[in-house]
Design a protein around this motif. Sequence first.
Motif, PDB file in Angstrom:
ATOM      1  N   LYS A   6       0.485  -1.143  -0.208  1.00  0.00           N
ATOM      2  CA  LYS A   6      -0.048   0.118  -0.558  1.00  0.00           C
ATOM      3  C   LYS A   6       1.383   1.378   0.397  1.00  0.00           C
ATOM      4  O   LYS A   6       2.200   0.617   0.390  1.00  0.00           O
ATOM      5  CB  LYS A   6      -1.036   0.018   1.184  1.00  0.00           C
ATOM      6  N   ARG A   8      -0.138   4.138   1.571  1.00  0.00           N
ATOM      7  CA  ARG A   8       0.118   4.319   3.466  1.00  0.00           C
ATOM      8  C   ARG A   8      -0.929   3.300   3.959  1.00  0.00           C
ATOM      9  O   ARG A   8      -1.912   2.535   3.788  1.00  0.00           O
ATOM     10  CB  ARG A   8      -0.748   5.811   3.315  1.00  0.00           C
ATOM     11  N   GLU A  10      -2.589   1.738   6.655  1.00  0.00           N
ATOM     12  CA  GLU A  10      -3.779   1.395   7.614  1.00  0.00           C
ATOM     13  C   GLU A  10      -4.247   0.670   8.267  1.00  0.00           C
ATOM     14  O   GLU A  10      -4.146  -0.912   7.571  1.00  0.00           O
ATOM     15  CB  GLU A  10      -4.531   2.686   7.167  1.00  0.00           C
ATOM     16  N   ILE A  11      -4.972   0.550   9.131  1.00  0.00           N
ATOM     17  CA  ILE A  11      -5.442  -0.585   9.864  1.00  0.00           C
ATOM     18  C   ILE A  11      -6.424  -1.744   8.934  1.00  0.00           C
ATOM     19  O   ILE A  11      -5.959  -2.719   9.043  1.00  0.00           O
ATOM     20  CB  ILE A  11      -6.454  -0.014  10.668  1.00  0.00           C
ATOM     21  N   ASP A  12      -7.256  -0.821   7.996  1.00  0.00           N
ATOM     22  CA  ASP A  12      -7.584  -1.344   7.275  1.00  0.00           C
ATOM     23  C   ASP A  12      -6.753  -2.147   6.071  1.00  0.00           C
ATOM     24  O   ASP A  12      -7.323  -3.653   5.584  1.00  0.00           O
ATOM     25  CB  ASP A  12      -8.537  -0.625   5.829  1.00  0.00           C
ATOM     26  N   LYS A  43       1.372   3.447   9.172  1.00  0.00           N
ATOM     27  CA  LYS A  43       0.319   3.914  11.114  1.00  0.00           C
ATOM     28  C   LYS A  43       0.729   3.254  12.300  1.00  0.00           C
ATOM     29  O   LYS A  43       1.189   1.927  11.963  1.00  0.00           O
ATOM     30  CB  LYS A  43      -1.136   4.617  11.199  1.00  0.00           C
ATOM     31  N   GLN A  45      -1.058   2.568  14.750  1.00  0.00           N
ATOM     32  CA  GLN A  45      -1.932   1.330  14.362  1.00  0.00           C
ATOM     33  C   GLN A  45      -1.821  -0.136  13.851  1.00  0.00           C
ATOM     34  O   GLN A  45      -2.159  -0.527  14.457  1.00  0.00           O
ATOM     35  CB  GLN A  45      -3.171   2.379  15.002  1.00  0.00           C
ATOM     36  N   ALA A  46      -1.388   0.745  13.204  1.00  0.00           N
ATOM     37  CA  ALA A  46      -1.596  -0.283  11.653  1.00  0.00           C
ATOM     38  C   ALA A  46      -0.210  -1.832  12.087  1.00  0.00           C
ATOM     39  O   ALA A  46      -0.565  -2.746  12.248  1.00  0.00           O
ATOM     40  CB  ALA A  46      -1.257   0.094  11.025  1.00  0.00           C
TER      41      ALA A  46
END
Length: 76
Positions: A6, A8, A10-12, A43, A45-46
Amino acid sequence: MAVEIKRRGEIDGVEQLARYLERLDLDGRLRPVRGMFVAQQIKPQAQLLAAARGIECVEVDYDELRGVAPDRLTLF
Protein backbone atom coordinates in the motif's frame (compact mmCIF):
# COMPACT_ATOMS: atom_id res chain seq x y z
CA MET A 1 4.43 -15.57 2.12
CA ALA A 2 1.58 -13.19 1.33
CA VAL A 3 2.51 -9.54 0.79
CA GLU A 4 0.15 -6.57 0.91
CA ILE A 5 1.58 -3.38 -0.64
CA LYS A 6 0.00 0.00 0.00
CA ARG A 7 1.03 3.64 -0.28
CA ARG A 8 -0.32 4.40 3.20
CA GLY A 9 -0.31 1.62 5.74
CA GLU A 10 -3.50 1.76 7.74
CA ILE A 11 -5.57 -0.69 9.79
CA ASP A 12 -7.77 -1.58 6.80
CA GLY A 13 -4.76 -2.91 4.90
CA VAL A 14 -3.66 -5.06 7.83
CA GLU A 15 -7.17 -6.47 8.20
CA GLN A 16 -7.32 -7.23 4.48
CA LEU A 17 -4.00 -9.08 4.64
CA ALA A 18 -5.19 -11.00 7.73
CA ARG A 19 -8.27 -12.17 5.78
CA TYR A 20 -6.04 -13.32 2.90
CA LEU A 21 -3.80 -15.22 5.33
CA GLU A 22 -6.82 -16.88 6.92
CA ARG A 23 -8.07 -18.09 3.51
CA LEU A 24 -4.63 -19.24 2.36
CA ASP A 25 -4.12 -21.19 5.61
CA LEU A 26 -7.19 -23.28 4.76
CA ASP A 27 -5.10 -24.96 2.05
CA GLY A 28 -2.96 -27.55 3.82
CA ARG A 29 -0.34 -27.43 1.06
CA LEU A 30 0.36 -23.75 1.76
CA ARG A 31 0.14 -23.76 5.54
CA PRO A 32 1.64 -21.97 7.41
CA VAL A 33 1.43 -18.74 5.40
CA ARG A 34 3.31 -15.73 6.75
CA GLY A 35 2.30 -12.14 6.05
CA MET A 36 4.23 -8.99 5.21
CA PHE A 37 2.63 -5.53 5.15
CA VAL A 38 4.60 -3.06 3.01
CA ALA A 39 3.93 0.68 2.67
CA GLN A 40 5.66 4.04 2.35
CA GLN A 41 4.39 4.98 5.77
CA ILE A 42 2.71 2.69 8.27
CA LYS A 43 0.56 4.20 11.01
CA PRO A 44 1.40 3.15 14.59
CA GLN A 45 -2.05 1.57 15.12
CA ALA A 46 -1.58 -0.55 11.99
CA GLN A 47 1.87 -1.65 13.20
CA LEU A 48 0.44 -2.74 16.55
CA LEU A 49 -2.40 -4.67 14.93
CA ALA A 50 0.01 -6.34 12.49
CA ALA A 51 2.35 -7.36 15.31
CA ALA A 52 -0.59 -8.80 17.26
CA ARG A 53 -1.52 -10.92 14.23
CA GLY A 54 2.05 -12.05 13.51
CA ILE A 55 2.40 -9.90 10.38
CA GLU A 56 5.74 -8.28 9.61
CA CYS A 57 5.75 -4.57 8.66
CA VAL A 58 8.22 -2.95 6.26
CA GLU A 59 8.36 0.73 5.24
CA VAL A 60 9.88 1.45 1.83
CA ASP A 61 10.74 4.58 -0.17
CA TYR A 62 9.05 4.17 -3.58
CA ASP A 63 11.22 6.86 -5.22
CA GLU A 64 14.38 5.07 -4.12
CA LEU A 65 13.04 1.77 -5.45
CA ARG A 66 12.33 3.39 -8.83
CA GLY A 67 15.81 4.93 -8.90
CA VAL A 68 14.57 8.53 -8.80
CA ALA A 69 17.34 10.88 -7.70
CA PRO A 70 16.59 12.93 -4.57
CA ASP A 71 15.91 16.64 -4.96
CA ARG A 72 18.43 17.59 -2.32
CA LEU A 73 22.16 17.89 -2.95
CA THR A 74 24.54 15.86 -0.84
CA LEU A 75 28.31 15.86 -0.47
CA PHE A 76 28.60 12.07 -0.53
